[in-house]
Design a protein around this motif. Structure first.
Motif, PDB file in Angstrom:
ATOM      1  N   PRO A  71      31.029  37.205  38.273  1.00  0.00           N
ATOM      2  CA  PRO A  71      32.005  36.227  38.756  1.00  0.00           C
ATOM      3  C   PRO A  71      33.236  36.895  39.354  1.00  0.00           C
ATOM      4  O   PRO A  71      33.575  38.029  39.012  1.00  0.00           O
ATOM      5  CB  PRO A  71      32.384  35.456  37.490  1.00  0.00           C
ATOM      6  CG  PRO A  71      32.176  36.438  36.389  1.00  0.00           C
ATOM      7  CD  PRO A  71      30.973  37.248  36.817  1.00  0.00           C
ATOM      8  N   GLN A  72      33.891  36.171  40.237  1.00  0.00           N
ATOM      9  CA  GLN A  72      35.171  36.624  40.769  1.00  0.00           C
ATOM     10  C   GLN A  72      36.306  36.125  39.885  1.00  0.00           C
ATOM     11  O   GLN A  72      37.361  36.739  39.819  1.00  0.00           O
ATOM     12  CB  GLN A  72      35.360  36.094  42.190  1.00  0.00           C
ATOM     13  CG  GLN A  72      34.379  36.687  43.181  1.00  0.00           C
ATOM     14  CD  GLN A  72      34.299  35.860  44.440  1.00  0.00           C
ATOM     15  OE1 GLN A  72      33.607  34.850  44.462  1.00  0.00           O
ATOM     16  NE2 GLN A  72      35.018  36.273  45.467  1.00  0.00           N
ATOM     17  N   ILE A  73      36.068  34.977  39.241  1.00  0.00           N
ATOM     18  CA  ILE A  73      37.075  34.375  38.381  1.00  0.00           C
ATOM     19  C   ILE A  73      36.380  33.725  37.183  1.00  0.00           C
ATOM     20  O   ILE A  73      35.299  33.156  37.332  1.00  0.00           O
ATOM     21  CB  ILE A  73      37.947  33.362  39.166  1.00  0.00           C
ATOM     22  CG1 ILE A  73      39.092  32.826  38.309  1.00  0.00           C
ATOM     23  CG2 ILE A  73      37.104  32.251  39.758  1.00  0.00           C
ATOM     24  CD1 ILE A  73      40.159  32.069  39.117  1.00  0.00           C
ATOM     25  N   ILE A  74      37.010  33.869  36.020  1.00  0.00           N
ATOM     26  CA  ILE A  74      36.473  33.300  34.778  1.00  0.00           C
ATOM     27  C   ILE A  74      37.542  32.417  34.146  1.00  0.00           C
ATOM     28  O   ILE A  74      38.688  32.852  33.979  1.00  0.00           O
ATOM     29  CB  ILE A  74      36.079  34.401  33.773  1.00  0.00           C
ATOM     30  CG1 ILE A  74      35.023  35.335  34.367  1.00  0.00           C
ATOM     31  CG2 ILE A  74      35.566  33.783  32.468  1.00  0.00           C
ATOM     32  CD1 ILE A  74      34.717  36.564  33.513  1.00  0.00           C
ATOM     33  N   GLY A  98      34.608  44.893  35.898  1.00  0.00           N
ATOM     34  CA  GLY A  98      35.320  43.936  35.059  1.00  0.00           C
ATOM     35  C   GLY A  98      36.825  43.950  35.191  1.00  0.00           C
ATOM     36  O   GLY A  98      37.490  42.961  34.920  1.00  0.00           O
ATOM     37  N   ARG A  99      37.374  45.053  35.622  1.00  0.00           N
ATOM     38  CA  ARG A  99      38.824  45.149  35.776  1.00  0.00           C
ATOM     39  C   ARG A  99      39.333  44.287  36.934  1.00  0.00           C
ATOM     40  O   ARG A  99      40.475  43.866  36.930  1.00  0.00           O
ATOM     41  CB  ARG A  99      39.233  46.597  36.000  1.00  0.00           C
ATOM     42  CG  ARG A  99      39.082  47.435  34.755  1.00  0.00           C
ATOM     43  CD  ARG A  99      40.428  48.009  34.415  1.00  0.00           C
ATOM     44  NE  ARG A  99      40.616  48.551  33.119  1.00  0.00           N
ATOM     45  CZ  ARG A  99      41.022  47.854  32.053  1.00  0.00           C
ATOM     46  NH1 ARG A  99      41.160  46.584  32.105  1.00  0.00           N
ATOM     47  NH2 ARG A  99      41.265  48.454  30.916  1.00  0.00           N
ATOM     48  N   GLU A 100      38.492  44.050  37.926  1.00  0.00           N
ATOM     49  CA  GLU A 100      38.915  43.310  39.110  1.00  0.00           C
ATOM     50  C   GLU A 100      38.817  41.793  38.949  1.00  0.00           C
ATOM     51  O   GLU A 100      39.465  41.044  39.666  1.00  0.00           O
ATOM     52  CB  GLU A 100      38.086  43.737  40.330  1.00  0.00           C
ATOM     53  CG  GLU A 100      38.362  45.163  40.793  1.00  0.00           C
ATOM     54  CD  GLU A 100      37.669  46.216  39.930  1.00  0.00           C
ATOM     55  OE1 GLU A 100      36.593  45.930  39.369  1.00  0.00           O
ATOM     56  OE2 GLU A 100      38.230  47.313  39.802  1.00  0.00           O
ATOM     57  N   ILE A 101      37.992  41.323  38.020  1.00  0.00           N
ATOM     58  CA  ILE A 101      37.781  39.885  37.835  1.00  0.00           C
ATOM     59  C   ILE A 101      39.088  39.221  37.423  1.00  0.00           C
ATOM     60  O   ILE A 101      39.835  39.755  36.605  1.00  0.00           O
ATOM     61  CB  ILE A 101      36.711  39.629  36.754  1.00  0.00           C
ATOM     62  CG1 ILE A 101      35.368  40.236  37.151  1.00  0.00           C
ATOM     63  CG2 ILE A 101      36.560  38.132  36.472  1.00  0.00           C
ATOM     64  CD1 ILE A 101      34.337  40.250  36.026  1.00  0.00           C
ATOM     65  N   VAL A 102      39.358  38.054  37.962  1.00  0.00           N
ATOM     66  CA  VAL A 102      40.493  37.251  37.515  1.00  0.00           C
ATOM     67  C   VAL A 102      40.030  36.487  36.273  1.00  0.00           C
ATOM     68  O   VAL A 102      39.042  35.752  36.333  1.00  0.00           O
ATOM     69  CB  VAL A 102      40.959  36.262  38.610  1.00  0.00           C
ATOM     70  CG1 VAL A 102      42.064  35.355  38.081  1.00  0.00           C
ATOM     71  CG2 VAL A 102      41.413  37.013  39.864  1.00  0.00           C
ATOM     72  N   ILE A 103      40.725  36.676  35.159  1.00  0.00           N
ATOM     73  CA  ILE A 103      40.357  35.990  33.924  1.00  0.00           C
ATOM     74  C   ILE A 103      41.516  35.082  33.509  1.00  0.00           C
ATOM     75  O   ILE A 103      42.639  35.548  33.312  1.00  0.00           O
ATOM     76  CB  ILE A 103      39.997  36.966  32.794  1.00  0.00           C
ATOM     77  CG1 ILE A 103      38.874  37.923  33.226  1.00  0.00           C
ATOM     78  CG2 ILE A 103      39.575  36.193  31.542  1.00  0.00           C
ATOM     79  CD1 ILE A 103      38.464  38.942  32.171  1.00  0.00           C
ATOM     80  N   VAL A 104      41.191  33.800  33.381  1.00  0.00           N
ATOM     81  CA  VAL A 104      42.181  32.772  33.063  1.00  0.00           C
ATOM     82  C   VAL A 104      41.894  32.219  31.668  1.00  0.00           C
ATOM     83  O   VAL A 104      40.786  31.750  31.404  1.00  0.00           O
ATOM     84  CB  VAL A 104      42.116  31.623  34.098  1.00  0.00           C
ATOM     85  CG1 VAL A 104      43.149  30.551  33.774  1.00  0.00           C
ATOM     86  CG2 VAL A 104      42.296  32.162  35.514  1.00  0.00           C
TER      87      VAL A 104
END
Length: 150
Positions: A71-74, A98-104
Motif C-alpha cells: 500500500p501507499q497509505i494505511i 515500509g519507511r515510505e508508506i504513509v501510516i495514519v
C-alpha cells in the motif's frame, strides 16, 4: 466505528473551491480495523473515491497484507486483538519499502500521550474516531506528493 457519510447538496455556499475540487491521484489503500462493518464501510468509501483498496481485520493480518499488497497509505486502528496498531506499524516500517508508506492512526483515544505513542511507533498522523470524509480527503491532500512517489 462506522464512518458517517451524509451526502451534501451543492449550493453556491457549499460548492467546493477549485483546490478542493482537484482530483487526487489513485492510491493503494490498506484499511485495518477489527470492527468488520467499520472496516468494510471505510473500504467502500475509499473505493468510491477511486482508490484500490485492501482490508485487514487485525494487526497480524495487516503486516501480512502490507507485504504483498504494497500500500501507499494505511489507515490503521490502534486497539485491536492479536496485535495492536502500534506494533503493526513498527513491523510494517521494518518491511522493504515500509519507511515510505504513509501510516495514519485511527483511534478512539485523542490525548497528547496517545498521539506521542503513535508518533514513536512510526505513524505519520493521527485521526480520532469517528472520522468524516473531509478529514480522510485532507490526509490524501496533505501527503499527495509523497503518495505520488510510491
Amino acid at each position: 466505528m462506522p464512518l458517517a457519510v451524509q451526502p451534501a447538496i451543492p449550493t453556491r455556499e457549499t460548492d467546493p473551491s477549485p483546490d478542493e475540487d482537484t482530483p487526487l491521484e489513485r492510491s493503494r489503500v490498506l484499511v485495518v480495523e477489527d470492527g468488520r462493518n467499520a472496516a468494510d464501510i471505510l473500504a467502500m468509501f475509499f473505493q468510491m473515491e477511486g482508490h484500490e483498496v485492501s482490508v485487514a481485520y487485525d494487526g497480524v493480518e495487516a503486516v501480512d497484507v502490507s507485504a504483498v499488497f504494497r500500500p501507499q497509505i494505511i489507515f490503521l486502528d490502534i486497539g485491536m486483538p492479536r496485535m495492536d496498531g502500534l506494533e503493526a506499524a513498527r513491523r510494517i516500517r521494518r518491511q522493504p519499502g515500509g519507511r515510505e508508506i504513509v501510516i495514519v492512526a485511527l483511534s478512539g483515544l485523542d490525548q497528547d500521550e496517545d498521539k506521542k505513542h503513535c508518533a514513536e511507533a512510526g505513524f505519520d498522523c493521527h485521526l480520532a474516531k469517528p472520522v468524516c470524509p473531509t478529514e480522510l480527503r485532507a490526509v490524501f491532500k496533505r501527503f499527495q506528493e509523497r503518495l505520488a512517489r510510491l
